[in-house]
Design a protein around this motif. Structure first.
Motif, PDB file in Angstrom:
ATOM      1  N   VAL A 145       0.917  -0.960   0.105  1.00  0.00           N
ATOM      2  CA  VAL A 145       0.044   0.225  -0.054  1.00  0.00           C
ATOM      3  C   VAL A 145       0.956   1.385  -0.005  1.00  0.00           C
ATOM      4  CG1 VAL A 145      -1.834   1.360   1.126  1.00  0.00           C
ATOM      5  CG2 VAL A 145      -1.820  -1.271   1.067  1.00  0.00           C
ATOM      6  N   ASN A 146       0.586   2.018  -1.043  1.00  0.00           N
ATOM      7  CA  ASN A 146       1.650   3.191  -1.052  1.00  0.00           C
ATOM      8  C   ASN A 146       0.719   4.448  -0.525  1.00  0.00           C
ATOM      9  OD1 ASN A 146       4.047   2.233  -2.556  1.00  0.00           O
ATOM     10  ND2 ASN A 146       2.681   1.884  -3.922  1.00  0.00           N
ATOM     11  N   SER A 147       1.143   5.550  -0.555  1.00  0.00           N
ATOM     12  CA  SER A 147       0.630   6.827  -0.032  1.00  0.00           C
ATOM     13  C   SER A 147      -0.538   7.104  -1.065  1.00  0.00           C
ATOM     14  CB  SER A 147       1.709   7.944  -0.096  1.00  0.00           C
ATOM     15  OG  SER A 147       2.726   7.982   0.845  1.00  0.00           O
ATOM     16  N   GLY A 148      -1.624   7.574  -0.372  1.00  0.00           N
ATOM     17  CA  GLY A 148      -2.708   8.096  -1.364  1.00  0.00           C
ATOM     18  C   GLY A 148      -3.359   6.907  -1.830  1.00  0.00           C
ATOM     19  N   GLU A 149      -3.025   5.790  -1.714  1.00  0.00           N
ATOM     20  CA  GLU A 149      -3.887   4.649  -2.260  1.00  0.00           C
ATOM     21  C   GLU A 149      -4.869   4.081  -1.426  1.00  0.00           C
ATOM     22  OE1 GLU A 149      -0.418   2.853  -5.104  1.00  0.00           O
ATOM     23  OE2 GLU A 149      -0.973   1.489  -3.520  1.00  0.00           O
ATOM     24  N   THR A 150      -5.897   3.538  -2.021  1.00  0.00           N
ATOM     25  CA  THR A 150      -7.060   2.883  -1.214  1.00  0.00           C
ATOM     26  C   THR A 150      -7.005   1.425  -1.751  1.00  0.00           C
ATOM     27  OG1 THR A 150      -8.384   4.859  -0.620  1.00  0.00           O
ATOM     28  CG2 THR A 150      -9.292   2.949  -0.414  1.00  0.00           C
ATOM     29  N   HIS A 151      -6.989   0.419  -0.706  1.00  0.00           N
ATOM     30  CA  HIS A 151      -7.009  -0.906  -1.056  1.00  0.00           C
ATOM     31  C   HIS A 151      -8.242  -1.373  -0.428  1.00  0.00           C
ATOM     32  CE1 HIS A 151      -3.130  -1.675  -3.185  1.00  0.00           C
ATOM     33  NE2 HIS A 151      -2.721  -0.229  -2.574  1.00  0.00           N
ATOM     34  N   ALA A 152      -9.196  -1.777  -0.980  1.00  0.00           N
ATOM     35  CA  ALA A 152     -10.039  -2.600  -0.571  1.00  0.00           C
ATOM     36  C   ALA A 152      -9.969  -4.027  -0.042  1.00  0.00           C
ATOM     37  CB  ALA A 152     -11.466  -2.408  -0.958  1.00  0.00           C
ATOM     38  N   ILE A 153     -10.124  -4.698   0.946  1.00  0.00           N
ATOM     39  CA  ILE A 153      -9.883  -6.047   1.174  1.00  0.00           C
ATOM     40  C   ILE A 153     -11.219  -6.721   1.653  1.00  0.00           C
ATOM     41  CG2 ILE A 153      -8.717  -7.891   2.487  1.00  0.00           C
ATOM     42  CD1 ILE A 153      -6.713  -5.998   1.316  1.00  0.00           C
ATOM     43  N   MET A 154     -11.773  -7.463   0.522  1.00  0.00           N
ATOM     44  CA  MET A 154     -12.963  -7.964   0.623  1.00  0.00           C
ATOM     45  C   MET A 154     -12.931  -9.592   0.741  1.00  0.00           C
ATOM     46  SD  MET A 154     -15.187  -5.823  -1.965  1.00  0.00           S
ATOM     47  CE  MET A 154     -16.691  -6.079  -1.368  1.00  0.00           C
ATOM     48  N   GLY A 155     -14.184 -10.244   1.476  1.00  0.00           N
ATOM     49  CA  GLY A 155     -13.910 -11.682   1.485  1.00  0.00           C
ATOM     50  C   GLY A 155     -15.371 -12.098   2.322  1.00  0.00           C
ATOM     51  N   PRO A 156     -15.359 -13.533   2.357  1.00  0.00           N
ATOM     52  CA  PRO A 156     -16.184 -13.968   3.253  1.00  0.00           C
ATOM     53  C   PRO A 156     -15.865 -13.681   4.727  1.00  0.00           C
ATOM     54  CG  PRO A 156     -15.262 -15.493   2.197  1.00  0.00           C
ATOM     55  CD  PRO A 156     -14.729 -14.495   1.715  1.00  0.00           C
ATOM     56  N   ASN A 157     -16.915 -14.251   5.752  1.00  0.00           N
ATOM     57  CA  ASN A 157     -16.447 -14.327   7.303  1.00  0.00           C
ATOM     58  C   ASN A 157     -15.782 -15.544   7.446  1.00  0.00           C
ATOM     59  OD1 ASN A 157     -18.247 -12.283   8.417  1.00  0.00           O
ATOM     60  ND2 ASN A 157     -20.210 -13.508   7.986  1.00  0.00           N
ATOM     61  N   GLY A 158     -14.842 -15.505   8.205  1.00  0.00           N
ATOM     62  CA  GLY A 158     -13.869 -16.457   8.626  1.00  0.00           C
ATOM     63  C   GLY A 158     -12.628 -16.633   7.462  1.00  0.00           C
ATOM     64  N   SER A 159     -12.528 -15.538   6.749  1.00  0.00           N
ATOM     65  CA  SER A 159     -11.454 -15.884   5.664  1.00  0.00           C
ATOM     66  C   SER A 159     -10.063 -15.479   6.158  1.00  0.00           C
ATOM     67  CB  SER A 159     -11.715 -14.866   4.383  1.00  0.00           C
ATOM     68  OG  SER A 159     -11.792 -13.588   4.528  1.00  0.00           O
ATOM     69  N   GLY A 160     -10.050 -14.476   7.373  1.00  0.00           N
ATOM     70  CA  GLY A 160      -8.748 -13.990   7.835  1.00  0.00           C
ATOM     71  C   GLY A 160      -8.516 -12.592   7.653  1.00  0.00           C
ATOM     72  N   LYS A 161      -9.536 -11.935   7.508  1.00  0.00           N
ATOM     73  CA  LYS A 161      -9.493 -10.470   7.036  1.00  0.00           C
ATOM     74  C   LYS A 161      -8.995  -9.697   8.502  1.00  0.00           C
ATOM     75  CE  LYS A 161     -13.648  -9.649   5.478  1.00  0.00           C
ATOM     76  NZ  LYS A 161     -13.920 -10.728   5.852  1.00  0.00           N
ATOM     77  N   SER A 162      -9.696  -9.744   9.540  1.00  0.00           N
ATOM     78  CA  SER A 162      -9.753  -9.408  10.770  1.00  0.00           C
ATOM     79  C   SER A 162      -8.391  -9.903  11.501  1.00  0.00           C
ATOM     80  CB  SER A 162     -10.717  -9.231  11.462  1.00  0.00           C
ATOM     81  OG  SER A 162     -11.898  -8.673  11.396  1.00  0.00           O
ATOM     82  N   THR A 163      -8.004 -11.092  11.200  1.00  0.00           N
ATOM     83  CA  THR A 163      -6.629 -11.674  11.677  1.00  0.00           C
ATOM     84  C   THR A 163      -5.535 -10.789  11.047  1.00  0.00           C
ATOM     85  OG1 THR A 163      -7.772 -13.776  12.170  1.00  0.00           O
ATOM     86  CG2 THR A 163      -5.330 -13.488  11.892  1.00  0.00           C
ATOM     87  N   LEU A 164      -5.497 -10.477   9.571  1.00  0.00           N
ATOM     88  CA  LEU A 164      -4.701  -9.740   9.071  1.00  0.00           C
ATOM     89  C   LEU A 164      -4.591  -8.262   9.897  1.00  0.00           C
ATOM     90  CD1 LEU A 164      -2.559  -9.325   6.818  1.00  0.00           C
ATOM     91  CD2 LEU A 164      -4.578  -8.590   5.349  1.00  0.00           C
TER      92      LEU A 164
END
Length: 253
Positions: free
Chosen positions: A31-50
């Motif tokens: 992720v670079n300055s000024g960029e927006t990266h959306a992380i999408m995925g189902p429940n339990g995929s590990g997004k919050s763990t990340l």
């Protein structure tokens, strides 16, 4: 220019004294300055763990890989050092801190980030202006942190911290959950304002595309089975909206 790099990250969740389970299975993301990266995925995929593993939550143990902020490893830092280096985490479930007023908490946080305490009158003006922008009543400054706040009020308080602390990179964990249409718009405007003013890099974790109508992503990443399964532009979010995550879950299985 700020660069936030996640390289080959693997992490376990600690379930008990002798039990652990691998959740992150090799995550690569920049992720670079000024960029927006959306992380999408189902429940339990590990997004919050990340999000929590990067922030240094003790329940998650990184077993392999690197997390670099401007070339420096954040994994060697304590949690508060990561924040001072320029990392910010907006939590999915912000906690209440009874007995600590919101204004004192924020002034202490700003002091830690800036290296010196802002003058009280100057900070009060800055705080009240930011609260007004987020439609937070001025009386909340004297209340305990998140104490008795509604879900939407807690999420607006997270963005208030974001605006005042001015980090280099923000990890926003389901900041849109529990928001009605009006609150979603206010929170989104706060994210955009923080990004425009500070050239902020944003990692936005979400299930739904509705916030992406206000916070426009440069990149969309599908998270499944502990890793990024596919990446694309903003159009990928629309594909997910219509098709769901089933094919990624099946591929991971």
């Amino acid at each position: 220019m700020t660069k936030f790099e996640i390289r080959g990250l693997r992490a376990d969740v600690l379930i008990g004294e002798d039990e652990r389970r691998e959740i992150l299975k090799g995550v690569d993301l920049t992720v670079n300055s000024g960029e927006t990266h959306a992380i999408m995925g189902p429940n339990g995929s590990g997004k919050s763990t990340l999000a929590y593993a990067i922030a240094g939550h003790p329940r998650y143990e990184i077993t392999e890989g690197e997390v670099l902020l401007d070339g420096e490893s954040v994994l060697d830092m304590e949690v508060d050092e990561r924040a001072r280096a320029g990392m910010f985490l907006a939590m999915q479930y912000p906690v209440e801190v009874p007995g600590v007023s919101m204004s004192n908490f924020l002034r202490s946080s700003v002091t830690s980030m800036r290296g010196e305490a802002p003058k009280l009158r100057q900070f009060s003006k800055e705080l009240q202006g930011a609260m007004k922008n987020l439609a937070i009543d001025s009386s909340f400054a004297a209340r305990g942190v998140n104490e008795g706040f509604s879900g939407g009020e807690k999420k607006r308080h997270e963005i208030l911290q974001l605006e005042l602390l001015k980090p280099k990179v923000a990890i926003l964990d389901e900041t849109d959950s529990g928001l009605d249409v009006d609150a979603l718009k206010i929170v989104s405007e706060g994210i955009n304002r923080a990004q425009n003013e500070n050239d902020l890099g944003v990692m936005l974790i979400t299930h739904y595309t509705r916030i992406l109508n206000y916070v426009k992503p440069d990149f969309v990443h599908v998270f499944a089975e502990g890793r990024i399964a596919e990446s694309g532009g903003s159009e990928l979010a629309q594909v997910l909206e219509s098709e769901g995550y089933e094919r990624f879950v099946k591929a991971g299985a």
